[in-house]
Design a protein around this motif. Structure first.
Motif, mmCIF file in Angstrom:
data_model
loop_
_atom_site.group_PDB
_atom_site.id
_atom_site.type_symbol
_atom_site.label_atom_id
_atom_site.label_comp_id
_atom_site.label_asym_id
_atom_site.label_seq_id
_atom_site.Cartn_x
_atom_site.Cartn_y
_atom_site.Cartn_z
ATOM 1 N N THR A 35 9.013 13.335 2.234
ATOM 2 C CA THR A 35 9.053 12.896 3.626
ATOM 3 C C THR A 35 7.760 13.208 4.374
ATOM 4 O O THR A 35 7.349 12.450 5.249
ATOM 5 C CB THR A 35 10.233 13.584 4.336
ATOM 6 N N PHE A 36 7.141 14.319 4.038
ATOM 7 C CA PHE A 36 5.998 14.763 4.831
ATOM 8 C C PHE A 36 4.691 14.794 4.058
ATOM 9 O O PHE A 36 3.752 15.476 4.445
ATOM 10 C CB PHE A 36 6.304 16.125 5.459
ATOM 11 N N ALA A 37 4.661 14.054 2.938
ATOM 12 C CA ALA A 37 3.391 13.840 2.277
ATOM 13 C C ALA A 37 2.651 15.107 1.894
ATOM 14 O O ALA A 37 1.657 15.476 2.493
ATOM 15 C CB ALA A 37 2.486 12.959 3.144
ATOM 16 N N THR A 38 3.159 15.792 0.917
ATOM 17 C CA THR A 38 2.336 16.756 0.206
ATOM 18 C C THR A 38 2.288 16.254 -1.220
ATOM 19 O O THR A 38 3.297 15.808 -1.743
ATOM 20 C CB THR A 38 2.936 18.174 0.269
ATOM 21 N N PRO A 39 1.143 16.285 -1.860
ATOM 22 C CA PRO A 39 1.000 15.591 -3.148
ATOM 23 C C PRO A 39 2.007 16.060 -4.188
ATOM 24 O O PRO A 39 2.339 17.235 -4.256
ATOM 25 C CB PRO A 39 -0.420 15.950 -3.584
ATOM 26 N N HIS A 40 2.463 15.124 -5.015
ATOM 27 C CA HIS A 40 3.456 15.477 -6.032
ATOM 28 C C HIS A 40 2.861 16.254 -7.204
ATOM 29 O O HIS A 40 3.594 16.816 -7.999
ATOM 30 C CB HIS A 40 4.139 14.222 -6.558
ATOM 31 N N GLY A 41 1.537 16.207 -7.340
ATOM 32 C CA GLY A 41 0.896 17.052 -8.352
ATOM 33 C C GLY A 41 1.376 16.817 -9.769
ATOM 34 O O GLY A 41 1.447 17.752 -10.557
ATOM 35 N N GLY A 42 1.754 15.598 -10.097
ATOM 36 C CA GLY A 42 2.188 15.306 -11.461
ATOM 37 C C GLY A 42 3.537 15.914 -11.792
ATOM 38 O O GLY A 42 3.892 16.043 -12.961
ATOM 39 N N GLY A 43 4.313 16.269 -10.777
ATOM 40 C CA GLY A 43 5.638 16.832 -11.034
ATOM 41 C C GLY A 43 5.895 18.114 -10.254
ATOM 42 O O GLY A 43 6.885 18.794 -10.474
ATOM 43 N N GLY A 44 5.041 18.435 -9.343
ATOM 44 C CA GLY A 44 5.248 19.611 -8.519
ATOM 45 C C GLY A 44 3.958 20.378 -8.356
ATOM 46 O O GLY A 44 2.992 20.075 -9.048
ATOM 47 N N PRO A 45 3.885 21.338 -7.468
ATOM 48 C CA PRO A 45 4.956 21.904 -6.685
ATOM 49 C C PRO A 45 5.371 21.052 -5.494
ATOM 50 O O PRO A 45 4.567 20.376 -4.879
ATOM 51 C CB PRO A 45 4.356 23.215 -6.174
ATOM 52 N N GLY A 46 6.668 21.111 -5.194
ATOM 53 C CA GLY A 46 7.194 20.575 -3.963
ATOM 54 C C GLY A 46 7.721 21.742 -3.152
ATOM 55 O O GLY A 46 7.323 22.888 -3.359
ATOM 56 N N ALA A 47 8.589 21.436 -2.212
ATOM 57 C CA ALA A 47 9.304 22.490 -1.492
ATOM 58 C C ALA A 47 10.568 21.850 -0.929
ATOM 59 O O ALA A 47 10.563 20.667 -0.598
ATOM 60 C CB ALA A 47 8.461 23.103 -0.383
#
Lengths: 503, 445
Positions: free
Chosen positions: A291-303
């Motif tokens: 929703t807030f556009a932080t890169p997916h980094g090829g599978g994470g990290p997310g939050a």
């Protein structure tokens, strides 16, 4: 090749040139697209044997063998690897449900600020900046979701689901309702919902959709009972359809004493238009990397921060951040402290989750504000509807919001996806949800321009016209050609060591 | 141009003309007509969040985070501020790495798949175990996953999971949440000298034990000297031996496979990430026997249609998106990009660099302990054992007062008991260690 003066330029074909020749089309080296680091150069180092080891031999390993390359060689290796990856910065990436939107670059810079890198065991007094940012982000997320309290701790969406389930369990237990052992999940839900409910120890009750692709109220009525702990739902659902009966659904769940859980995967469609808290949801997670556009980094990290209504706040994971209540306010600046909610479930992560992702999330929300966030959902929905109107594949369920599910019909959706790669675009999510045969689940997001959407539609439509033989042979313009998944699973080779044993 | 006076998302294109053309193609008059939201649940207020320019936003974040004090952190206990080489930042920040999704289309993701395959290979070399997944969240959640694995693979009637009484609260509590949906019960076994008390553990282990967890080094920085015996004890009772460690320690200390470990968990982000307020990278490696029960993603080697080696996510029938409630784990988004950074950092160091860094973790801790031990009223290290990176010191004065005083002088240490502080040398330059000793002199005299 012919030069301007008519002479023919011949390539040297001596043995030495042959050894170093690169296949420019596919950059093949040593018969591979790119050798592994340890195939380029590696060294075995002995440990012990009376050398300078500070430990006796019986406390150390005998030796270790690792890649040994110079920094320039590493720079080339990883640059080469990056060239073999398609990201949202490479082109459109309309993966339904995954919300692959453009990530502004400045958020990387703010997350790299030296003050962002503090040890998690620092005293609260010495990291007021970190705690203030946490507090402000909790506040932002609460407003956006219509929730009373937020924890930032879960390190991913599925981890947020787990918090929701554990909080629900603790709440029921606290109220003497520990017998509730069922969680209801719609058949079309994300696989994580089922897995999370099971991880929490619940029996999963699967809920069928009605003919219009929404929650079947009769089936819901039949599924609900005094054993219901929660219903896990996303709205819009995975077909992009808004659950218009949401108020009635919430009442039905609450009437039997259950809680309503909101899967935040599709929140991008709702920003500024509707809030889960207003719809009757008791607990929700935010996929901030969607929703807030932080890169997916090829599978994470997310939050996966979690928001709850007031009644559930005492059960949230510890610690949370609040404004100081001990009178240490320094006058000009508010101070912040960590605290444990009264009936906390404890921790779901060793520390405070994926903090650097949260910094990016905060920066993104602060940049866009009300106007930007609301505009994002408007254009996400506009783009999905425009793209759907341009493609020749059938879209059986509507009206959809940010994503739609087309059917590849007589074609195999997985083959369609491979062929789309040849047109230089990333394909949609395929074969899911299973409600739609040969599903092509498509979510362009707000960041694509009309011309890019036209290009995407052209790729869809070109593939729609092609015969099976063509799409089954795809892709042929990617780094690697079609990869044999079956042999990968039948003969698992999961490390360089396994490859070396094999050869 | 999207400048200061933005009226919408600066990352969403469309001129008015384009929007009009799109609406016409769809066949509606306005964007609002596309929203199918009943009025009673519609939101027509504002969040009250101001829109800012990029420059204003950067200044805002910088000013908020600028409230953090600039301290030299002699802090460890699972998180270490090792220097991360610039190579890692610059190459991991290439946008193809940053902006790609999970590798569901392997033909367009070979670079990331290969990097993750190399990460798995690194862990296999470090642990000696045959299988490593390509990342979980952090050490605490990886420990939780190890317990649920034990629950699946151990065919015993027992339900006891044994963990050391020194286990970090974050790990203990996370583990408790992970096993809440199982019949497993967590029990603590006593430690001595900051490490496993073998006699006490022997007394605690019986046929009801499903899993025994130990760490090397321990949370107090003690190097575990009884790993072989623990491995034998656990094996004799047919339980799962889960060992906690990290890539730098594993470069030097006993190889887990050699001491009978069935699973290795821990935080791999000691390489590749700054301290990041506790952000981590869950390390998870295990014996080949558990291949079909491993949680998380696995990258495997295969071939493509031209018979060249290619990589792909494999054995996905274990995973939540296919197996749903019967999946080995609910993990989906993981820490792939952090795993990339860790593998890069390890490759940068090479075998000599990794081993040297580990050896310095022993010698520098020893040296600092000797220096602190020279002070009257200080005994260091507390445990008469060998130490890695960090150690506990006994202080005659109240530990809290000493830590607070040190903090006013610019140094952060752990308080682990009324008269015990814990000090870590990892990532702290020599000149800052000297400055710390100077400050310590002022504090304890």
């Amino acid at each position: 090749m012919t030069a301007d003066d008519g002479r023919t330029i011949e390539h040297e074909t001596d043995e030495r040139a042959d050894q170093v020749r690169y296949d420019q089309a596919r950059y093949v080296e040593d018969g591979q697209y790119e050798p592994l680091l340890c195939e380029k150069d590696r060294t075995e180092v002995e440990i012990g044997d009376g050398d300078d080891s500070p430990l006796p031999d019986d406390l150390t390993r005998d030796s270790i063998e690792l890649p040994e390359l110079s920094e320039p060689e590493l720079a080339r290796h990883y640059t080469r690897l990056s060239q073999m990856i398609y990201g949202i910065d490479s082109g459109p990436y309309p993966l339904g449900s995954c919300t692959m939107k453009y990530n502004p670059k400045f958020t990387e810079d703010v997350a790299a600020l030296p003050d962002a890198a503090v040890h998690p065991d620092r005293s609260a007094e010495s990291i007021q900046g970190t705690l203030e940012l946490c507090y402000r982000l909790q506040d932002y997320l609460g407003r956006i979701g219509g929730m009373d309290a937020v924890t930032l701790q879960p390190p991913a969406g599925a981890a947020g689901e787990f918090v929701g389930i554990r909080v629900a369990a603790a709440y029921h237990e606290h109220n003497g309702e520990g017998h509730r052992d069922e969680v209801i999940v719609p058949e079309s839900a994300h696989g994580t919902n089922f897995a999370t409910a099971a991880l929490g120890g619940y029996d999963v009750v699967s809920l069928p959709s009605d003919d219009a692709g929404r929650v079947d109220l009769e089936a819901l009525d039949a599924a609900l009972s005094e054993n219901t702990a929660a219903l896990m739902l996303t709205n819009p659902n995975t077909l992009g359809l808004f659950e218009r009966d949401i108020t009635e659904i919430a009442d039905m769940v609450h009437d039997v004493g259950g809680l309503l859980y909101y899967d935040g995967a599709n929140l991008n469609a709702l920003l500024g238009r509707a809030r889960p808290g207003d719809m009757g949801f008791d607990v929700m997670h935010y996929n901030v990397h969607k929703t807030f556009a932080t890169p997916h980094g090829g599978g994470g990290p997310g939050a996966g921060p979690v928001g709850v209504v007031e009644d559930l706040a005492p059960f949230l994971p510890a610690p949370r951040v609040r404004e100081s209540r001990d009178g240490t306010d320094t006058g000009s600046e508010q101070t912040y402290e960590l605290f444990d909610p009264e009936h906390t479930i404890g921790r779901v992560h060793g520390y405070q989750g994926n903090w650097l992702v949260l910094v990016k999330t905060f920066a993104y929300i602060a940049r866009l504000g009300d106007e930007g966030l609301t505009d994002a959902s408007a254009k996400a929905v506009l783009n999905a509807n425009y793209l759907a109107s341009r493609i020749e594949y059938d879209v059986p369920y509507e009206p959809f919001h940010h994503e739609f599910v087309a059917s590849a019909g007589d074609q195999d959706a997985a083959d369609v996806a491979k062929r789309m790669l040849d047109y230089g675009v990333h394909p949609p999510t395929t074969k899911w949800p299973e409600i739609v045969p040969e599903a092509l689940m498509t979510e362009p997001t707000e960041v694509e321009s009309k011309s890019t959407l036209d290009r995407l539609a052209a790729a869809f439509n070109a593939v729609a016209e092609e015969d099976d033989a063509t799409i089954e042979a795809a892709p042929d313009r990617t780094t690697a050609r079609r990869i044999d998944q079956t042999s990968a699973a039948r003969n698992p080779r999961l490390s360089w060591q396994a490859l070396a044993d094999d050869e | 141009m999207h400048g200061t006076d933005t009226t919408g998302s600066p990352y969403a294109p469309h001129t008015d003309e384009e929007r009009a053309a799109m609406l016409e193609a769809i066949g509606v008059d306005a964007v609002d007509d596309l929203f199918d939201i009943p009025a009673d649940v519609g939101f027509d207020e504002e969040f009250g969040i101001e829109s800012r320019t990029e420059r204003q936003t950067r200044r805002l974040v910088r000013s908020i985070l600028g409230r953090n004090d600039d301290l030299t952190e002699l802090l460890g206990r699972g998180h270490y501020g090792y220097y991360v080489p610039s190579l890692v930042d610059h190459l991991a920040d290439r946008s193809e790495f940053l902006t790609s999704y999970t590798q569901y289309q392997p033909e367009a993701s070979q670079g990331f798949l290969q990097a993750l395959f190399e990460y798995q290979s690194l862990l296999v070399e470090l642990t000696g175990l045959e299988i490593a997944n390509c990342s979980m969240y952090d050490a605490a959640t990886a420990l939780g996953e190890a317990a649920t694995l034990a629950d699946r693979v151990r065919d015993t009637s027992g339900q006891r999971v044994l963990v050391p009484d020194l286990l970090l609260e974050g790990r203990r509590s996370t583990l408790a949440n992970y096993v809440a949906g199982t019949d497993l019960a967590i029990e603590e076994y006593p430690t001595a000298d900051g490490a496993v008390d073998l006699d006490a553990l022997r007394a605690a282990v019986d046929d009801d034990v499903v899993m025994v967890y130990a760490e090397n080094p321990t949370v107090r920085g003690t190097i575990e000297e009884e790993l072989d015996a623990i491995g034998d004890l656990v094996d004799d009772n047919d339980a799962l031996f889960v060992l906690g460690s990290d890539p730098i320690a594993l470069s030097l200390l006993q190889r887990p496979a050699d001491v009978g470990a069935d699973v290795v968990v821990g935080d791999a982000s000691v390489l590749g990430l700054p301290t990041s307020y506790g952000m981590g990278l869950g390390l998870f490696a295990c014996r080949e026997d558990y291949l079909r029960q491993v949680p998380g993603r696995l990258v495997g080697a295969s071939e493509d249609a031209t018979d060249r080696r290619a990589y792909t996510l494999t054995l996905q029938t274990r995973e939540q998106h296919i197996r749903r409630e019967r999946a080995t784990s609910n993990i989906c988004t993981n820490q792939a990009w952090v795993a990339l950074r860790t593998a890069m950092h390890a490759a940068y160091l090479g075998p000599d660099g990794m081993v040297d860094l580990a050896k310095r973790g022993v010698t520098r801790a020893e040296t600092l302990a000797d220096r602190l031990d020279d002070f009257v009223g200080v005994t260091a290290p507390v445990h008469d054992r060998r130490h890695f990176r960090e150690f506990v010191a006994h202080v005659d004065q109240p530990a809290r007062a000493i830590a607070d005083d040190l903090e006013t002088r610019g140094f952060a240490v752990h308080v682990v008991g009324d008269h015990e502080i814990q000090v870590c040398v990892a990532g702290v330059p020599d000149d800052r260690i000297d400055a710390f000793v100077d400050a310590f002199t002022e504090v304890v005299r």
